[in-house]
Design an enzyme around this catalytic site. Structure first.
Site, PDB file in Angstrom:
ATOM      1  N   CYS A 117      -5.679  -4.137  -4.539  1.00  0.00           N
ATOM      2  CA  CYS A 117      -4.930  -2.939  -4.120  1.00  0.00           C
ATOM      3  C   CYS A 117      -3.477  -2.954  -4.582  1.00  0.00           C
ATOM      4  O   CYS A 117      -2.810  -1.921  -4.581  1.00  0.00           O
ATOM      5  CB  CYS A 117      -4.976  -2.784  -2.601  1.00  0.00           C
ATOM      6  SG  CYS A 117      -6.640  -2.775  -1.962  1.00  0.00           S
ATOM      7  N   HIS A 258       0.954   1.302   0.260  1.00  0.00           N
ATOM      8  CA  HIS A 258      -0.495   1.322   0.014  1.00  0.00           C
ATOM      9  C   HIS A 258      -1.176   1.970   1.219  1.00  0.00           C
ATOM     10  O   HIS A 258      -0.799   1.738   2.370  1.00  0.00           O
ATOM     11  CB  HIS A 258      -1.003  -0.105  -0.189  1.00  0.00           C
ATOM     12  CG  HIS A 258      -2.486  -0.195  -0.273  1.00  0.00           C
ATOM     13  ND1 HIS A 258      -3.232   0.656  -1.048  1.00  0.00           N
ATOM     14  CD2 HIS A 258      -3.383  -1.021   0.339  1.00  0.00           C
ATOM     15  CE1 HIS A 258      -4.510   0.369  -0.919  1.00  0.00           C
ATOM     16  NE2 HIS A 258      -4.622  -0.645  -0.068  1.00  0.00           N
ATOM     17  N   ASN A 288      -8.929   4.330   1.838  1.00  0.00           N
ATOM     18  CA  ASN A 288      -8.316   3.314   0.978  1.00  0.00           C
ATOM     19  C   ASN A 288      -8.973   3.361  -0.408  1.00  0.00           C
ATOM     20  O   ASN A 288     -10.135   3.018  -0.549  1.00  0.00           O
ATOM     21  CB  ASN A 288      -8.518   1.946   1.642  1.00  0.00           C
ATOM     22  CG  ASN A 288      -7.946   0.797   0.839  1.00  0.00           C
ATOM     23  OD1 ASN A 288      -7.545   0.957  -0.309  1.00  0.00           O
ATOM     24  ND2 ASN A 288      -7.922  -0.383   1.436  1.00  0.00           N
TER      25      ASN A 288
END
Ligand code: UT7
Length: 331
Positions: A117, A258, A288
């Protein structure tokens, strides 16, 4: 950071998410969960899912073309393509080489980067080195993942979290430009890597046992450990970066974190003593998307007028590896 006459400026950005929406109520038909649990524990309402025959290179190509159009350059102007991803179509060729072919950027070098990520933050940082050192003029950096392809939809602990998408930016080397990447900071804690795993060639017995089905090509995560790491690493890297660039948190116009869980974003915001309305969030509509989350959030923050020319903005992320990183830039 080493001084140079040249800086990297973001001259264009783009995004793409698949059309198909997977809602919380859809998930309730698949696993023992509830809309209320998902919303209160994660802030997510829905996520985008790619069709069976659509892969990371496809979403990456769409985001890349959008960024190229937005930057008003041609694919021939691109010197380097970096795709950050953990869901490549194949081991070889890389997604970046497939994108290079798709957009016909014949003069570009191309490679993939895996920092989960945090990949987009790593990608921007790597590209910035090439541009500031006058190696290249234009860089295409893409964060793209189709996490639905590696999600175990029988595992309620992970399947409610993930979605698919891609975001891209064009970085251009400019001489003495005010609008620029100011500085960045990257880190990794490989000793904590076992908390978030996706298997490759090595089918480790312990790893297979962790999974609730025998599909070994799926994500396994120790959610609470990653949660703690997420909050702490974002706070640490933002504070360390602020110190490095000689700024206080109050001088930051906006933070784009994020997008993994609204509680993680809120937790980091509180610990940083920062204004929650200046902390971007779109986790509710996409979940996500791994390395795509930050560039998609950046694109939306820009297009919604939340960030504008002259603003000092921080992008900050964390993820598998475990990895973390932050970038400070002036829009
Ligand atoms: O991009 C980087 C990677 N990922 C992340 O950043 C994710 C980080 N972690 C998280 O966001 C959170 O840890 C989760 C959302 C994954 C889980 O939230 P949590 O508050 O840490 O829940 P938990 O894992 O401690 O589980 C609490 C309870 C458990 O039930 P018991 O044992 O208390 O009876 C779970 O079985 O919630 C249960 N549970 C669920 N219940 C309904 C876990 N997932 C679900 C679910 N629906 N989807």
């Amino acid at each position: 950071m080493k001084q140079s006459r040249y800086n990297s400026k973001i001259i264009g950005c783009g995004m793409y998410v698949p059309e198909d929406v997977l809602t919380n109520s859809d998930l309730c038909k698949m696993v023992d969960t509830s809309d209320e649990w998902i919303i209160t524990r994660t802030g997510i309402s829905e996520r985008r899912i790619s069709k069976e025959d659509v892969f990371t290179s496809d979403v990456a190509t769409k985001a890349a073309l959008a960024a190229i159009g937005n930057a008003k350059i041609t694919p021939n102007d691109i010197d380097i393509i970096i795709v950050a991803t953990v869901t490549p179509d194949m081991y070889c060729p890389s997604v970046s080489c497939i994108v290079q072919k798709n957009i016909n950027a014949r003069g570009a070098s191309a490679f993939d980067l895996n920092a989960a990520c945090t990949g987009f933050i790593y990608g921007i940082t790597v590209a910035d080195q090439f541009l500031r050192n006058e190696v290249y003029k234009n860089a295409l950096i893409i964060g793209a993942d189709c996490l639905s392809k590696i999600t175990e939809y029988k595992d309620k602990k992970t399947c409610v979290l993930f979605g698919d998408g891609a975001g891209a930016v064009i970085l251009q080397a400019r001489e003495n430009c005010e609008s620029k990447i100011v500085d960045s900071l990257l880190g990794a804690e490989g000793s904590k890597g076992e908390n978030l795993t996706v298997l490759g060639l090595r089918k480790d017995e312990m790893e297979l046992k962790k999974r609730i089905t025998n599909n070994c090509n799926t994500i396994w995560m120790n959610g609470s450990e990653v949660f703690k790491f997420a909050v702490n690493s974002m706070v640490y890297s933002v504070q360390k970066l602020l110190k490095k660039i000689g700024k206080s948190i109050d001088e930051i116009s906006y933070i784009i974190p994020h997008q993994a869980n609204q509680r993680i974003i809120d937790g980091a915001c509180k610990k940083l003593n920062y204004k929650s309305e200046k902390m971007f969030s779109n986790v509710q509509k996409y979940g996500n998307m791994s390395t795509a989350s930050i560039p998609v959030a950046f694109y939306e923050a820009l297009n919604e007028g939340k960030i504008k020319n002259g603003d000092l903005v921080i992008l900050t992320g964390f993820g598998g590896g475990l990895t973390w990183g932050s970038v400070a830039l002036i829009i």
